[in-house]
Write a protein that holds these residues in place. Structure first.
Motif, mmCIF file in Angstrom:
data_model
loop_
_atom_site.group_PDB
_atom_site.id
_atom_site.type_symbol
_atom_site.label_atom_id
_atom_site.label_comp_id
_atom_site.label_asym_id
_atom_site.label_seq_id
_atom_site.Cartn_x
_atom_site.Cartn_y
_atom_site.Cartn_z
ATOM 1 N N LEU A 44 0.868 -1.178 0.000
ATOM 2 C CA LEU A 44 0.000 0.000 0.000
ATOM 3 C C LEU A 44 0.899 1.221 0.000
ATOM 4 N N PHE A 45 0.459 2.292 -0.642
ATOM 5 C CA PHE A 45 1.245 3.517 -0.726
ATOM 6 C C PHE A 45 0.465 4.653 -0.079
ATOM 7 N N PHE A 46 1.111 5.356 0.852
ATOM 8 C CA PHE A 46 0.481 6.449 1.586
ATOM 9 C C PHE A 46 1.299 7.729 1.476
ATOM 10 N N ALA A 47 0.604 8.847 1.320
ATOM 11 C CA ALA A 47 1.270 10.150 1.349
ATOM 12 C C ALA A 47 1.927 10.329 2.708
ATOM 13 N N LEU A 48 2.986 11.107 2.761
ATOM 14 C CA LEU A 48 3.728 11.321 4.004
ATOM 15 C C LEU A 48 2.836 11.790 5.137
ATOM 16 N N ASP A 49 1.881 12.661 4.838
ATOM 17 C CA ASP A 49 1.019 13.197 5.897
ATOM 18 C C ASP A 49 -0.103 12.238 6.300
ATOM 19 N N ARG A 50 -0.148 11.044 5.693
ATOM 20 C CA ARG A 50 -1.148 10.028 6.048
ATOM 21 C C ARG A 50 -0.522 8.828 6.746
ATOM 22 N N PHE A 51 0.716 8.997 7.184
ATOM 23 C CA PHE A 51 1.446 7.941 7.878
ATOM 24 C C PHE A 51 2.059 8.517 9.153
ATOM 25 N N ARG A 52 1.994 7.720 10.245
ATOM 26 C CA ARG A 52 2.590 8.171 11.503
ATOM 27 C C ARG A 52 3.117 6.979 12.280
ATOM 28 N N TRP A 53 4.387 7.076 12.699
ATOM 29 C CA TRP A 53 4.940 6.059 13.594
ATOM 30 C C TRP A 53 4.321 6.252 14.962
ATOM 31 N N VAL A 54 3.929 5.180 15.625
ATOM 32 C CA VAL A 54 3.371 5.243 16.974
ATOM 33 C C VAL A 54 4.445 4.828 17.979
ATOM 34 N N THR A 55 5.016 3.651 17.793
ATOM 35 C CA THR A 55 6.104 3.175 18.654
ATOM 36 C C THR A 55 7.087 2.365 17.826
ATOM 37 N N GLY A 56 8.306 2.271 18.315
ATOM 38 C CA GLY A 56 9.290 1.373 17.746
ATOM 39 C C GLY A 56 10.054 1.847 16.537
ATOM 40 N N GLU A 57 9.925 3.099 16.147
ATOM 41 C CA GLU A 57 10.661 3.564 14.974
ATOM 42 C C GLU A 57 12.171 3.335 15.143
ATOM 43 N N SER A 58 12.659 3.423 16.368
ATOM 44 C CA SER A 58 14.093 3.201 16.615
ATOM 45 C C SER A 58 14.494 1.737 16.418
ATOM 46 N N LEU A 59 13.521 0.838 16.341
ATOM 47 C CA LEU A 59 13.800 -0.581 16.120
ATOM 48 C C LEU A 59 13.814 -0.950 14.636
ATOM 49 N N VAL A 60 13.546 0.030 13.773
ATOM 50 C CA VAL A 60 13.512 -0.236 12.334
ATOM 51 C C VAL A 60 14.942 -0.289 11.797
#
Length: 155
Positions: A44-60
């Motif tokens: 799926l493809f989402f515009a930048l303003d339609r995506f948000r990290w909630v938790t765990g971005e540092s684990l990516v």
């Protein structure tokens, strides 16, 4: 517009997206097949303003191919190895593996890209049996006969 969440297998990396996505497609290129260990990626493809990290971005963790498909990026959870969302090459939108979503994305896949590169063993899903469980009783019996003393094998 509605919002839905998604996560990796262990639940450490979580995100939210605002539906509907820009696009939903299957990709059959060799990079996507290897990255997903499957016949194709369902993205799926989402515009930048339609995506948000909630938790765990540092684990990516990011893997960037330098040889076969230079610049191809695969992102995954450092804890469980699940594929997780990534920015596309031009950093204009997020590519989200469809299987990570916790709810129906409302839209269906629109197309298959790199079709000529598809796996030679790919068959139409309508042409194969559908089982409501992992294995039916016939397959279980065959497994018992073929793998005595080691049943249930990892099939």
């Amino acid at each position: 517009m509605s919002t839905t969440s998604g996560s990796c297998l262990c639940g450490s990396v979580c995100f939210e997206v605002t539906l509907p996505p820009i696009r939903f497609q299957y990709c059959h290129c060799a990079s996507c097949r290897k990255a997903t260990s499957s016949s194709h990626a369902a993205n799926l493809f989402f515009a930048l303003d339609r995506f948000r990290w909630v938790t765990g971005e540092s684990l990516v963790e990011r893997f960037i191919d330098q040889t076969g498909n230079p610049g191809y990026t695969r992102c995954f959870c450092r804890k469980c190895g699940s594929a997780v969302p990534r920015l596309n090459r031009t950093k204009q939108y997020y590519v989200v593996p469809a299987g990570l979503l916790d709810a129906d994305p409302i839209v269906k896949p629109e197309r298959s890209v790199y079709w000529d590169d598809r796996a030679p063993w790919l068959v139409n899903i309508d042409a194969i049996p559908k089982l409501s469980e992992e294995l039916d009783s016939t397959v279980r019996e065959q497994a018992r006969n073929n793998f005595p003393g080691t049943y249930p094998p990892e099939i």
